[in-house]
Design a protein around this motif. Structure first.
Motif, mmCIF file in Angstrom:
data_model
loop_
_atom_site.group_PDB
_atom_site.id
_atom_site.type_symbol
_atom_site.label_atom_id
_atom_site.label_comp_id
_atom_site.label_asym_id
_atom_site.label_seq_id
_atom_site.Cartn_x
_atom_site.Cartn_y
_atom_site.Cartn_z
ATOM 1 N N THR A 1 4.601 8.094 0.575
ATOM 2 C CA THR A 1 5.350 6.930 1.050
ATOM 3 C C THR A 1 5.887 6.140 -0.141
ATOM 4 O OG1 THR A 1 3.459 5.412 1.044
ATOM 5 C CG2 THR A 1 3.818 6.722 3.049
ATOM 6 N N GLN A 2 6.824 5.262 0.139
ATOM 7 C CA GLN A 2 7.208 4.225 -0.812
ATOM 8 C C GLN A 2 6.199 3.086 -0.702
ATOM 9 O OE1 GLN A 2 9.713 4.529 -2.990
ATOM 10 N NE2 GLN A 2 10.278 6.544 -2.179
ATOM 11 N N HIS A 3 6.409 2.013 -1.420
ATOM 12 C CA HIS A 3 5.524 0.848 -1.302
ATOM 13 C C HIS A 3 5.766 0.172 0.043
ATOM 14 C CE1 HIS A 3 4.962 0.371 -5.947
ATOM 15 N NE2 HIS A 3 4.609 1.552 -5.487
ATOM 16 N N TYR B 1 0.833 -1.208 0.000
ATOM 17 C CA TYR B 1 0.000 0.000 0.000
ATOM 18 C C TYR B 1 0.865 1.254 0.000
ATOM 19 C CZ TYR B 1 0.966 0.401 5.045
ATOM 20 O OH TYR B 1 1.580 0.521 6.275
ATOM 21 N N ILE B 2 0.228 2.329 -0.386
ATOM 22 C CA ILE B 2 0.817 3.661 -0.295
ATOM 23 C C ILE B 2 -0.187 4.576 0.380
ATOM 24 C CG2 ILE B 2 2.344 3.466 -2.302
ATOM 25 C CD1 ILE B 2 0.214 4.939 -3.946
ATOM 26 N N GLU C 1 0.487 1.563 -9.803
ATOM 27 C CA GLU C 1 -0.362 2.135 -8.757
ATOM 28 C C GLU C 1 -1.718 2.592 -9.308
ATOM 29 O OE1 GLU C 1 1.929 5.231 -7.033
ATOM 30 O OE2 GLU C 1 3.507 3.897 -6.274
ATOM 31 N N GLN D 1 -1.596 8.513 0.421
ATOM 32 C CA GLN D 1 -1.639 9.741 -0.361
ATOM 33 C C GLN D 1 -2.326 10.841 0.435
ATOM 34 O OE1 GLN D 1 -3.609 8.366 -4.028
ATOM 35 N NE2 GLN D 1 -1.609 8.368 -5.043
ATOM 36 N N ASN E 1 2.954 -3.530 -9.792
ATOM 37 C CA ASN E 1 3.477 -2.257 -9.293
ATOM 38 C C ASN E 1 2.891 -1.040 -9.997
ATOM 39 O OD1 ASN E 1 4.730 -2.345 -11.764
ATOM 40 N ND2 ASN E 1 6.808 -2.605 -10.940
ATOM 41 N N THR F 1 1.530 11.213 -3.390
ATOM 42 C CA THR F 1 1.986 10.033 -2.657
ATOM 43 C C THR F 1 3.127 10.424 -1.724
ATOM 44 O OG1 THR F 1 1.384 8.591 -4.502
ATOM 45 C CG2 THR F 1 2.914 7.705 -2.871
#
Length: 444
Positions: free
Chosen positions: A52-54, A36-37, A122, A39, A120, A50
Motif C-alpha cells: 500500500t501507499q501511506h 500506516y502501511i 518507515e 506488508q 515518513n 509493502t
C-alpha cells in the motif's frame, strides 16, 4: 512515537471475506491520525513487501482509539486454485497464496502550530503483530460468542482436531482438511480426488488404515511424504492417487493385489502414531464411473477443493442464438443456366446452392443436466455448496490421469437446492450446468 496495540493476539488467522478490525492507542496527545502501511510476506523469499501507499486513519469519534480494517486490501492477495498435477514423489503440492502472512506498520501524524506532520521513515515505525489472512467464508452462525480472531482458521482448525487435549486454548493453531465432506462416503475405485489441507503443525504425513476384500487390515500406512512445512497443501486422497504413490515408493505389494483389493480406506494426517485430524472413511466401490457418470469439482465453503461423482442420469444439449440477414442471389457469369462453359454442370445449380438468408452473431452454449443417486441429508447439505460456489469444473476423465487432470469450467444455472425432502431422510440432486466457455462457431 508511542503506539500500543489493543489485544496481544499474534500469528492468528483472520477471515478476509469478513471485515476484521485492529485497535491502537497513542500516548502522544496531539496525534490526529495514524499513518500506516500493510506488508505481506513473500512466500518464496520470506521478505516483507509493502503493498500500500501511506494510509491514514483518524481517531474514533466516541473513544480515544484508532481502528484499522486491513481486510479489504488483504483480500485481494488471498488466492484460490486447484493443483493441476501432484509431484510424483510427494502426493501433495504447496498452495502458496491460499493463506497470506501479513503485518501492519504505523506512526502518528500530529498537529503542531497548525501544521500536520509525520515521520515518513518507515524503518522507524511501530511494527504490529504478524497475522494470517485466508478466505474462509465464515458462516454467520459460526461467529456466535467468538472474538474476530476466532472466526476463521486458528479456532476452526483447533476445534476440528481429533484430540482436543493437544491444544491448550481454542486459539492454538491446529490442522484440518478444508472441507465439510461427511466423514463416511462411498467412492469409486477410479475417482480422482485431491483435498485442501491447512496446518500450523509441522511434520504431518497422510496415513491410511486399509481393509481389504478378504478382511485383512493394514494400519497407519503412509500414502504420501511428510509435509515440508506449514500453510495450505493439496493432497491426493483418491484411491488412484494413494495406489500410485504406494507403487512409486515400492510399498504397494504388501497392502494390495488385483485378487485382493481395497474394500474400505480410512485416512487422516498424523505425526508418527499421533492423529492430528479426524478420520475420513471411503467405502470403495466398482461403479463404472469412467463411462456413465459425471464428476464435478468445486471450490467449497472452506476455500478448499471438493469433488463428487453424480451417479444418476444426465443429458446434454447445445443452445444457440443468432441474427438473420438477407442478401441478393447475385448474378450469373453466363447468359443461360445450361451452359457448361460457365461452370454450371447441372441445371439450376447456382440457385440451389446460394442462400438468400444468412446467420451472423452466432452464439452457442453447451448445457447439461445431471442427477445424483439417492443421498442422505448430510451429503445433500455438503453438496449444496456446489450451487453457491464461484468455481465449478467437470472432470474430463478421458483426458485425465492419476497425477494430472483436465478440468473444464462450468456455471451452475440452478437457483434452488433442496437439502431435505419432506418426510424422508433421502433425496436426489438435480443440477443444470452450462459450460463457461462458448461453443466455437463459424464466422459469417
Amino acid at each position: 512515537m508511542a503506539i500500543a496495540s489493543i489485544g496481544t493476539y499474534s500469528n492468528q488467522y483472520y477471515d478476509s471475506s469478513r471485515p476484521f478490525v485492529f485497535g491502537y492507542t497513542s500516548s502522544v496527545g496531539n496525534t490526529i491520525n495514524l499513518v500506516y502501511i500493510i506488508q505481506i510476506e513473500n512466500p518464496t523469499t520470506n521478505a516483507w513487501e509493502t503493498v500500500t501507499q501511506h494510509l491514514k486513519q483518524p481517531m474514533e469519534w466516541s473513544v480515544t482509539e484508532f481502528r484499522i480494517d486491513p481486510s479489504q486490501i488483504i483480500t485481494d492477495f488471498v488466492e484460490f486454485g486447484v493443483a493441476q498435477y501432484l509431484p510424483t514423489p510427494d502426493n501433495h503440492l504447496v498452495m502458496d497464496n491460499h493463506r497470506v502472512k501479513c503485518r501492519v506498520k504505523l506512526t502518528e501524524q500530529t498537529l503542531s502550530a497548525g501544521v500536520l506532520s509525520y515521520n515518513n521513515d518507515e524503518n522507524t515505525w511501530f511494527v504490529d503483530r504478524e497475522f494470517f489472512a485466508i478466505d474462509h467464508t465464515t458462516k454467520h452462525e459460526e461467529t456466535y460468542n467468538k472474538a474476530q480472531h476466532q472466526f476463521a482458521y486458528a479456532h476452526w482448525l483447533g476445534g476440528h482436531n481429533v484430540t482436543e487435549a493437544q491444544f491448550p486454548t481454542p486459539e492454538y493453531p491446529g490442522a484440518a482438511f478444508m472441507t465439510d465432506m461427511p466423514v463416511l462416503t462411498r467412492q469409486c475405485r477410479g475417482d480422482n480426488m485431491i483435498m485442501s489441507f491447512a496446518t500450523e503443525i509441522k511434520g504431518l504425513t497422510l496415513k491410511a488404515d486399509i481393509v481389504r476384500e478378504d478382511g485383512t487390515t493394514h494400519t497407519n500406512i503412509p500414502v504420501g511424504t511428510m509435509l515440508g512445512g506449514v500453510g495450505v497443501n493439496q493432497l491426493g486422497v483418491g484411491i488412484p492417487q494413494m495406489l500410485y504413490w504406494l507403487t512409486m515408493s515400492g510399498n504397494l505389494n504388501p497392502v494390495w493385489s488385483a485378487a485382493n483389493r481395497w474394500d474400505r480406506v480410512t485416512w487422516r494426517m498424523m505425526n508418527g502414531t499421533t492423529p492430528y485430524t479426524k478420520d475420513y472413511t471411503f467405502i470403495v466401490e466398482d461403479c463404472g464411473c469412467q463411462e456413465e457418470h459425471i464428476r464435478l469439482w468445486w471450490r467449497n465453503d472452506r476455500n478448499g477443493v471438493d469433488s463428487w461423482t453424480f451417479k444418476g442420469t444426465y443429458s446434454e444439449k447445445v443452445t444457440s442464438s443468432f441474427e438473420r440477414f438477407q442478401k441478393p442471389l447475385g448474378h450469373r457469369r453466363a447468359g443461360t443456366e445450361n451452359n457448361l462453359a460457365g461452370g454450371y454442370i447441372k441445371l439450376n445449380t447456382f440457385n440451389q446452392q446460394s442462400s438468400g438468408v444468412g446467420k451472423i452473431n452466432i452464439k452457442a452454449k453447451k448445457q447439461m443436466t445431471v442427477m445424483s443417486a439417492f443421498l442422505n441429508q448430510e451429503h445433500l447439505e455438503w453438496l449444496s455448496q456446489v450451487s453457491t460456489s464461484t468455481n465449478v469444473w467437470i472432470e474430463d476423465r478421458a483426458a485425465s490421469s492419476i497425477t494430472t487432470w483436465k478440468l473444464t469450467p462450468v456455471t451452475i444455472r440452478s437457483t434452488s437446492f433442496q437439502t431435505k425432502a419432506r418426510n424422508t431422510r433421502l433425496g436426489k440432486i438435480k443440477l443444470d450446468l452450462e459450460y463457461s466457455n462458448p461453443v466455437t462457431t463459424n464466422r459469417a
